[in-house]
Design an enzyme around this catalytic site. Sequence first.
Site: not given
Lengths: 451, 356
Positions: A128, A232, A264-266
């Site tokens: 993401q 993450l 974060n990798c949202v």
Amino acid sequence: MSYARPHAGVHPVTHLWRKITVTDLGFSSATRVENGKLLIDKGELTALLRSDPNIKDVQLTIARPGDPVRIIPVKDVIEPRLSRIPGYPVFPGVLSAWDPDSDGIPSGEIVSLCGMVVTTVGSIVGFQEGIIDMSGPGARYSLFSGMHHLVLDISVKEGTERHEHEKSVRLAGFKASDYIARSSLDGPLSSGTLETLYNPADPGFHGSGQSGGRKRVPGIAYLYMLQSQGLLHDTYYCGVDVKKMPPRRIVPTEVLFGAIVSGNCVSACDKNTTYHHQNNPIILDLLRGHGVDWDFVGCVITNENVTLGDKQRSSTQAAELIASLDPDGVIVSKEGFGNPDADLMMNCSKIEAHGIKTVLLTDEFAGQDGASQSLVDSHPNADAIVSTGNANEVIVLPPMERVIGDDRVITELAGGSNKCRLPDGSVAIELQALIGSTNQLGFERISSRFK
Amino acid sequence: MSDASRNGKYRIVHYVNQFFGGVGGEEKADCEPFTIQGPQGPGRLLEKRFREGNADAEIVATVVCGDSHFVEHQEDVLRELVPLIRGYHPDLVVAGPAFNAGRYGMACGGVCSALQPLGIPAITAMFKENPGVDQYRKTVLIVETANNVSGMEEAVRKMVRLGIKRLRGEEIEFPKAEGCFEQGIRKNYFHAEPACGRAIAMLLRKINGDPFETEYPIPFFDRVDPQPAIADLKGITIALVTSGGIVPTGNPDHIESSSASKYGKYSLEGLETLDARTHQSAHGGYDNTYANNDPNRVLPVDEMRVLEKELGFKRHPWYYATVGNGTSVDNAKKFAKEIAVELIRDGVQAVILTST
């Protein structure tokens, strides 16, 4: 520019914000701002970042608004800032130890470099991560397309574990931003615009000021939800992982100093990058109208943990903290989507149960055709929602002359698919993949409605 | 598509039922489709109003079909009518108005819907409670009418106004503004003001008790009551279904990491456990490091095998998997329906659903 002090006799934390606008970037032998142009010493900055043992190499590249450039996969975006308050650094608790409760939040000046950002890219860590297009149709969806970027393309040493990889890249962005601010903003400054921001007085003093306890303007609080699903999907407050932290009050202008940072990798569209936190428009708008159009009574941060027990506990505590500020209404902003929809609805219903009105900021995932329901949870009290757009809607992005990073990953990004590459080299991709496109702090103008 | 025909007129094909086609009432509802050259019944009024609206339009043909015949043989009828209508090279197809006649509404919607993929603009009109509204509002422009033929004049006026826009090639972005039913489809647009300012303004109105309009009306959600526990598992067949994205290595069906458009069905035949070489997670909504290291963490094949021996149930030799990340509820419902039908067909009596 200054604003009315809301409570005479009480001394709220006050911050003077100086903004120095950068109109171009370049590389030079010494990092400095000259005639509005930020010059960066490539060697010095690269050496600083490579002191992290996980980092193998860093490529520095400049991207300008209007350039035929795609930056991908973007992990974080950061605005360089320098605290001029002795002992209170930017990114408190991240680049140095800081405990906001024992050390307090001192008043004073902060300087920011506006119009430019530090942007981190590199091989994909989580699915993401996102895209910034500097021109073309994608540029309309993100404020970042209108800024100058110093892009750090970071590669890590082989065998670096995934979470260590994420951490090294995350810290590299803060270090670079801090380095630029220290090198270019230290010393006497006369230029730039100045704004004074008065924070709300402590809740103990609320209503005990000049107004004699009678509210003349509505009291508004802000519940600031932070992504904390873990693995993450993390956010840090003064260096503390917020999934391990109960909801708490903060001094709103702490965000100017980078007290909240992204890790974060949202999904790219609705994750808050560090830049979004530093410039949170809900906090800034509420501060700017404070004491005039409304009383901004305070800001509470809360998390979005994954277990039901955590969600119930955090929403109960957040609602009680909000109620302790005695507001008439509260703005609630969400980060991410899906799982956090449940947190949003719990926060909404529990705050409304205290007799406090809510407005919720959320984006939508209504399917590519827009025909599905938009959120995965609902509550009858969620009757006032501001939509920041359907992130599933597909946009066609024409090919770019130049790619910074690696665009081979485009099919793997959340919002991409194995069919998203069109024969003419364009990609048909969900808005989800564009950094900040459906940001839920309310930066952008996109919304959605029934057709 | 808005090109006028050779003699300069727009060509319109009109679809009506047996009643408006002059065949007869309910007793003729099984009448098979046929075509009349030129306008018939309400078509005459339509043509007149088009001309009054300065659109030189001609109803070149009226297609008639009995309501019962249509709904009972929908596929066959459409297979016959679509090429027939197309053969007239219409610039626009008008169906109805159907008012509150249910089967007629379904037919009008069905005809319009079948023509859309061919790029032939088609419009219809009905009363809000006509079942054709719910069935076709998402894909077809349906003008709202009164519930019976006394609303003919108004219905025709609104249809003509909309029809002229379609003839001139205008896209109808927000049907409600044209007197049509909302399609119930979310569509993005750029608001004049950023979301943050709108939120504060909405909150002030809500606090003051002033009217405000939410930008997303919260829908009613289906809630499924959990079934009672099964006391004795001996002899029953249990299947595994997951939205956690566990797929055979390489993700052979290319299930998307987010916004899944499909699910996969994979064999568990002979497997005592899953391992990192044969299975992986395709899910993009969580950190799949640990699921990739040990896929049993999301799809507990190993534990199922232990429990199977202990409790005496039978394992279903297939599992189903999709990615529940940004996946629309409509897609999820569709997958669930198809999977449930197969599971029931295959004699499965209980399912363990795992999610992430």
